[in-house]
Design an enzyme around this catalytic site. Structure first.
Site, short mmCIF file in Angstrom:
data_model
loop_
_atom_site.label_atom_id
_atom_site.label_comp_id
_atom_site.label_asym_id
_atom_site.label_seq_id
_atom_site.Cartn_x
_atom_site.Cartn_y
_atom_site.Cartn_z
N GLU A 172 0.80 -1.24 0.00
CA GLU A 172 0.00 0.00 0.00
C GLU A 172 0.83 1.29 0.00
OE1 GLU A 172 -2.56 -0.60 3.39
OE2 GLU A 172 -3.48 -2.37 2.51
N GLU A 285 -6.53 -10.37 -1.13
CA GLU A 285 -7.32 -10.11 0.08
C GLU A 285 -8.80 -10.02 -0.29
OE1 GLU A 285 -5.77 -6.79 2.33
OE2 GLU A 285 -3.69 -7.36 1.94
O1 9MR Z 1 -7.65 -7.82 8.63
C1 9MR Z 1 -6.63 -7.08 9.28
C2 9MR Z 1 -7.14 -6.60 10.64
O2 9MR Z 1 -7.40 -7.70 11.49
C3 9MR Z 1 -6.10 -5.68 11.27
O3 9MR Z 1 -6.63 -5.14 12.45
C4 9MR Z 1 -5.72 -4.57 10.29
C5 9MR Z 1 -4.59 -3.70 10.84
O4 9MR Z 1 -3.40 -4.41 10.96
O5 9MR Z 1 -5.28 -5.11 9.06
C6 9MR Z 1 -6.25 -5.89 8.43
O6 9MR Z 1 -5.72 -6.38 7.19
C7 9MR Z 1 -5.37 -5.40 6.22
C8 9MR Z 1 -4.17 -5.92 5.47
O7 9MR Z 1 -3.13 -6.22 6.36
C9 9MR Z 1 -3.70 -4.94 4.40
N1 9MR Z 1 -4.78 -4.56 3.52
C10 9MR Z 1 -6.02 -4.12 4.16
C11 9MR Z 1 -6.47 -5.17 5.18
C12 9MR Z 1 -7.80 -4.76 5.81
O8 9MR Z 1 -7.65 -3.59 6.56
#
Ligand code: 9MR
Length: 390
Positions: A172, A285
């Site tokens: 990102e 994802e």
């Molecule tokens: O699903 C993840 C959530 O449990 C966490 O709290 C969050 C912060 O670390 O990240 C979420 O996953 C993200 C991923 O790592 C990167 N792309 C977006 C995802 C959804 O926010």
């Protein structure tokens, strides 16, 4: 769910069948497909998604297994998926909270459990603007921050060398939104990495990861890069990385979408664009919400109660979601030469960051949803119309 639920028999044809039955004197049966307001019954024992797609691409799920997963959930992972992405436990925040502290307990357990069950692992994520502790940047000039990045990547990737198939090396890095002007640039997010190291931070991250495990498939991973100015910026960025000799193998299109708002045509083109750069593509994802929207931005989408908590979705919403998933997978199949993996972000509508929005293919009770059946059916009974860009 049977195939006629995704592709309703045209009214004209149904009328004809009913009329013919009338003519030959047989009592016309009631139509077998239920009206949209009645619950949709999904066969829980048909072919699994993993088996159906085995000659096309890997089918993944995200989570920090085994952790607090029930036996039933672990069984689901083993039965339906052949690759796991750790949802949180390998992020810089949790795994490397201070310079001399590493927390390998959960990641080690995940890698071991996957090995024991013949499930591959995709690592997530090495360099990110979020979930990264301040110590990486504190009182550090460019050389010091670069060294910390290198140590982080070498230790983590090195530990799982040969055990982790690939890594989201940079996650990102591109700004949201954009316009015609930013579309001509990389439009990089103003992260601590960018401020400390400049745009070279991406190239170096890939080099460090490659040095630590030359066999690992290295990915740039982002949301919203399939469409608009952000897609254009992603192409500018990827071309630069390739020109600079960054050992990059693939692009991860995250795929946090909502029913009714999926940019199918842009996605179809984006996959071809990335392939034209010689890169492989994965959907990293995937989730398609029934209610509410969020693209994947950090800190957004934790809907929970706001979206009705665990209240079951309406049958017509489940049907619309199933149709959306069928279309997506029809597009992925069309690009099977470049798509390596399709990973769902979570396991079930209980195990998802978008709780309350019912985004996944198992419901809160671990039962296959109409979307599951539609995805398998899209392969077993292909409909070329679904894969056509619109
Ligand atoms: O699903 C993840 C959530 O449990 C966490 O709290 C969050 C912060 O670390 O990240 C979420 O996953 C993200 C991923 O790592 C990167 N792309 C977006 C995802 C959804 O926010």
């Amino acid at each position: 769910m049977t195939s006629q639920h995704q592709r309703p028999i045209p009214l004209l044809l149904t009328g004809l069948v009913v009329t013919l039955l009338g003519i030959v004197g047989t009592r016309a049966e009631e139509p077998t497909s239920p009206p949209a307001s009645e619950p949709l019954v999904v066969d829980q024992r048909g072919p699994t998604i993993k088996a159906a797609y085995k000659d096309y691409f890997l089918i993944g799920t995200a989570g920090d297994m085994p952790g607090r997963y029930s036996d039933q959930e672990m069984g689901l992972v083993k039965e339906h998926f052949n690759i796991v992405t750790p949802e949180n436990c390998m992020k810089p925040g949790p795994i490397h909270p201070s310079e001399n502290t590493w927390r390998f307990e959960r990641p080690d357990a995940l890698v071991e459990w996957c090995e024991d069950n013949n499930i591959a692992v995709h690592g997530h994520t090495l360099v990110w603007h979020a979930q990264t502790n301040d110590w990486f940047f504190r009182d550090g000039d460019k050389a010091a921050v670069t060294q910390r990045m290198k140590d982080h990547i070498s230790t983590l990737v090195g530990r799982y060398k040969g055990k982790i198939r690939g890594w989201d090396v940079v996650n990102e890095a591109i700004n949201d939104g954009g316009n015609a002007q930013t579309a001509r640039t990389e439009n990089l997010r103003s992260s601590s990495w960018l401020r400390a190291m400049g745009p070279e931070f991406l190239t170096l991250a890939f080099k460090f990861a490659h040095e630590a495990d030359p066999e690992a498939k290295l990915y740039y991973n982002d949301y919203g890069i399939e469409t608009g100015p952000k897609h254009a910026s992603s192409m500018v960025l990827l071309k630069r990385l390739i020109n600079e000799g960054a050992p990059i193998h693939g692009v991860g299109i995250q795929g946090h979408w909502s029913t009714g708002r999926i940019p199918y045509a842009a996605l179809d083109k984006a996959i071809s664009d990335y392939a034209s750069l010689g890169l492989e593509v994965s959907i990293t994802e995937l989730d398609v919400t029934i209610r509410g929207a969020s693209g994947g931005q950090f800190g957004r989408g934790f809907g929970g109660r706001r979206f009705g908590g665990d209240a079951p979705p309406a049958p017509q919403d489940l049907k619309a979601q199933a149709d959306a998933y069928a279309r997506l997978f029809s597009i992925f199949v069309k690009h099977k030469e470049v798509i390596r993996r399709v990973t769902f972000w979570g396991l079930s509508d209980r195990r998802t960051w978008r709780f309350g929005q019912h985004p996944l293919i198992f419901d809160s009770n671990n039962q296959r949803k109409p979307a599951y059946a539609a995805i398998v059916d899209a392969l077993l009974h292909p409909n070329p119309d679904l894969a056509a860009p619109r």
